[in-house]
Enzyme design. Structure first.
Site, mmCIF file in Angstrom:
data_model
loop_
_atom_site.group_PDB
_atom_site.id
_atom_site.type_symbol
_atom_site.label_atom_id
_atom_site.label_comp_id
_atom_site.label_asym_id
_atom_site.label_seq_id
_atom_site.Cartn_x
_atom_site.Cartn_y
_atom_site.Cartn_z
ATOM 1 C CG ASP A 250 8.695 3.343 1.516
ATOM 2 O OD1 ASP A 250 7.982 2.335 1.750
ATOM 3 O OD2 ASP A 250 8.515 4.098 0.534
ATOM 4 C CE LYS A 257 10.290 1.924 -1.496
ATOM 5 N NZ LYS A 257 9.818 2.567 -2.730
ATOM 6 C CG ASP A 268 10.192 7.511 2.107
ATOM 7 O OD1 ASP A 268 10.239 8.463 1.312
ATOM 8 O OD2 ASP A 268 9.247 6.695 2.135
ATOM 9 C CG ASP A 327 6.630 1.325 -2.391
ATOM 10 O OD1 ASP A 327 7.015 1.928 -1.364
ATOM 11 O OD2 ASP A 327 7.378 1.106 -3.367
ATOM 12 N NE ARG A 331 0.790 8.466 -3.516
ATOM 13 C CZ ARG A 331 1.022 8.277 -4.806
ATOM 14 N NH1 ARG A 331 0.001 8.248 -5.659
ATOM 15 N NH2 ARG A 331 2.246 8.125 -5.267
HETATM 16 N N1 BES Z 1 9.466 6.770 -0.848
HETATM 17 C C1 BES Z 1 9.024 6.427 -2.131
HETATM 18 C C2 BES Z 1 9.449 7.424 -3.215
HETATM 19 C C3 BES Z 1 10.930 7.576 -3.476
HETATM 20 C C4 BES Z 1 11.527 6.935 -4.538
HETATM 21 C C5 BES Z 1 11.699 8.418 -2.699
HETATM 22 C C6 BES Z 1 12.885 7.130 -4.780
HETATM 23 C C7 BES Z 1 13.032 8.597 -2.947
HETATM 24 C C8 BES Z 1 13.629 7.962 -3.981
HETATM 25 C C9 BES Z 1 7.494 6.329 -2.172
HETATM 26 O O1 BES Z 1 6.876 5.974 -0.985
HETATM 27 C C10 BES Z 1 7.177 5.277 -3.171
HETATM 28 O O2 BES Z 1 7.529 4.158 -2.963
HETATM 29 N N2 BES Z 1 6.506 5.685 -4.241
HETATM 30 C C11 BES Z 1 6.165 4.801 -5.277
HETATM 31 C C12 BES Z 1 4.753 5.146 -5.700
HETATM 32 C C13 BES Z 1 4.138 4.151 -6.628
HETATM 33 C C14 BES Z 1 3.835 2.863 -5.906
HETATM 34 C C15 BES Z 1 2.871 4.779 -7.159
HETATM 35 C C16 BES Z 1 7.137 5.021 -6.429
HETATM 36 O O3 BES Z 1 7.549 6.158 -6.650
HETATM 37 O O4 BES Z 1 7.478 4.069 -7.088
HETATM 38 ZN ZN ZN Z 2 7.889 6.456 0.755
HETATM 39 ZN ZN ZN Z 3 6.754 3.815 -0.712
#
Ligand code: BES
Ligand code: ZN
Ligand code: ZN
Length: 479
Positions: A250, A257, A268, A327, A331
């Site tokens: 990811d 990121k 991920d 990101d 979902r």
């Molecule tokens: N894979 C990440 C979530 C994640 C964060 C997993 C830290 C493991 C450790 C997910 O796809 C993501 O990036 N989520 C974002 C969502 C946001 C853009 C609403 C997040 O959590 O920042």
């Molecule tokens: Zn993710």
């Molecule tokens: Zn993500």
């Protein structure tokens, strides 16, 4: 490493090391032994371990603390067994004998926990290390216990091996484990345990209108996949659907990121790998439950073909979603799997996903977030989780936050309007794709914290933990 269970007394064996469990008070030891340990500041408390030169039969004696007998828990036994195995490795013992501790209090639960502690505690991801020293492995572990505990010991062994199988895949980097590779692994275990396995390639994804997987997958040169494994015994009592997020890397996509958050995003895919590990255990334990494993898998990358903020996609169930951040991809791919899983009309559907950083902010690195409207399901999972040591905490599906993910031009948006309650808005988003007329009970487990650890914790080494494999297998077997 080979593990055997024996009904012979440990005293009749010979090995490089013997591991002995000790309660506070040290009543199972001789006076001399107890005194010697006391002088080394060892009193049998939880987490204590001490290594002493041994006897003729055992070159090294390893004492591990079990705490107060009246307070003994499964996870204490697991931790003590892991401490034992780690200490044996430190002194480079090749053959190790364990006495089966904890069964005087916890019976078969302790037998299972000893097996799990040994197998989980022994795990390190060393595949890519070339140094001989670093490669040292214990050759043989013999656990000495009564015959009546052998079966549960074996169950513990299967559970922990399944978790280690999951850890091995999660720890592999994104250049090795791609969505196609994940599908290959699924096919391999299906072959091994005679499961049915169907892998959806691009054409099947289109035919099934899996728009989330196709959209997120478009930015990578590694094509996306959807995996469906089926385990169907003769007279199943129940039907359970498992769903695991399989983002093999990811990067965040176009909403890329920052570097400190991109590192470790090979993890991920931990939800998908957990589902594979669960199936491996199911193949061996053969419960009377029909189990379907669903894995949407993609690599989330930025590219000329990548999806973008503002894009709108329409799902098979008719719901439209505006992309606010590329990101928040998990979902989007889970939605396809939940729609597909609903069609299977399961009694229970459980998805597991490294879904949100917000869940890690809320609960820390050692606890997963459990979301479900079914109190009975919550109670069952929380009870098992406290036994397995795979900690979970129930989180609310707060209706008042629904407004936060309402789209401007479409039904939904893939990110909340504020950062607050991010783990909850993600769960609420998923709920839109679970057909409540077809699914009796649904739970979502956000494993973003515990799936991948930045440092050693309990019996785990740093890296993948294999959570929540053991809890979910136990749940299925009990169903
Ligand atoms: N894979 C990440 C979530 C994640 C964060 C997993 C830290 C493991 C450790 C997910 O796809 C993501 O990036 N989520 C974002 C969502 C946001 C853009 C609403 C997040 O959590 O920042
Ligand atoms: Zn993710
Ligand atoms: Zn993500």
């Amino acid at each position: 490493m080979k593990i055997t269970y024996t009904h012979e007394l440990p005293a009749n064996k010979k090995a490089d090391a013997l591991v002995i469990g000790v309660y506070e008070g040290m009543k199972n030891l001789t006076k001399e032994e107890a005194l010697q340990l006391k002088n080394l500041n060892f009193s049998g408390k939880v987490r204590e371990v001490v290594t002493l030169p041994g006897t003729e039969n055992f070159k090294t004696l390893i004492y591990v603390g079990l705490g107060k007998k009246s307070e003994l828990k499964s996870d204490t036994v697991r931790l003590a067994a892991a401490k034992g195995v780690k200490s044996a490795k430190k002194v480079k013992a090749k053959k190790v004998v364990f006495e089966l501790f904890g069964v005087d209090k916890l019976k078969e639960k302790a037998a299972k926990a000893v097996a799990e502690g040994i197998v989980l505690g022994n795990y390190q991801f060393k595949k890519y290390k070339s140094g001989k020293e670093e490669k040292f492995e214990i050759e043989k572990i013999t656990v000495a216990g009564e015959k009546e505990y052998e079966k549960e010991f074996e169950t513990g062994y299967i559970l922990a091996e399944a978790a280690n199988f999951t850890r091995n895949i999660v720890n592999e980097p994104g250049n090795v484990v791609t969505p196609e590779k994940l599908a290959e692994i699924a096919e391999e275990i299906s072959e091994e345990y005679s499961f049915k396995c169907k892998v959806f390639k691009e054409k099947d994804l289109e035919k099934n209108q899996m728009v989330g997987i196709l959209t997120v997958g478009r930015g990578s040169k590694n094509p996306p996949r959807f995996i469906h494994i089926t385990y169907k015994p003769k007279n199943p009592k129940k039907r359970i659907v498992l769903v695991g997020k399989g983002v093999t890397f990811d990067s965040g996509g176009l909403n890329i990121k920052p570097e400190q958050f991109m590192k470790t995003m090979k993890s991920d895919k931990a939800g998908a790998c957990a589902v594979l590990g669960i199936m491996k255990a199911i193949g061996q334990l053969k419960p009377d439950v029909e189990v379907h494993a669903l894995i949407p898998t993609v690599e989330n990358m930025p590219d000329g073909k990548a999806y973008r903020p503002d894009d709108i996609i329409v799902y098979k169930n008719g719901k439209s979603v505006e992309i606010h951040s590329t990101d928040a991809e998990g979902r989007l791919i889970l939605a396809d799997a939940l729609i597909y899983g609903s069609e299977l009309e399961p009694d229970v559907m459980i998805d597991m996903a490294t879904l949100t950083g917000a869940c890690v902010v809320a609960l820390g690195h050692y606890t997963s977030g459990l979301f479900t409207e079914d109190d009975k399901l919550a109670t069952a999972l929380l009870k098992l989780s406290s036994e397995t040591g795979e900690k979970m905490w129930r989180m609310p599906l707060d209706e008042d936050l629904k407004e936060d993910i309402k789209g401007t031009y479409s039904d939904l948006q893939n990110v909340g309007k504020t950062r607050y309650g991010g783990a909850i808005t993600a769960a609420l988003f998923l709920r839109n794709f679970v057909d409540s007329k077809k699914v009796k009970s649904w739970a979502h487990i956000d494993i973003a914290g515990p799936a991948f650890l930045d440092k050693e914790w309990k019996y785990y080494s740093a890296g993948a933990s294999g959570q929540p494999v053991r809890t979910i297998v136990e749940f299925i077997v009990e169903s």
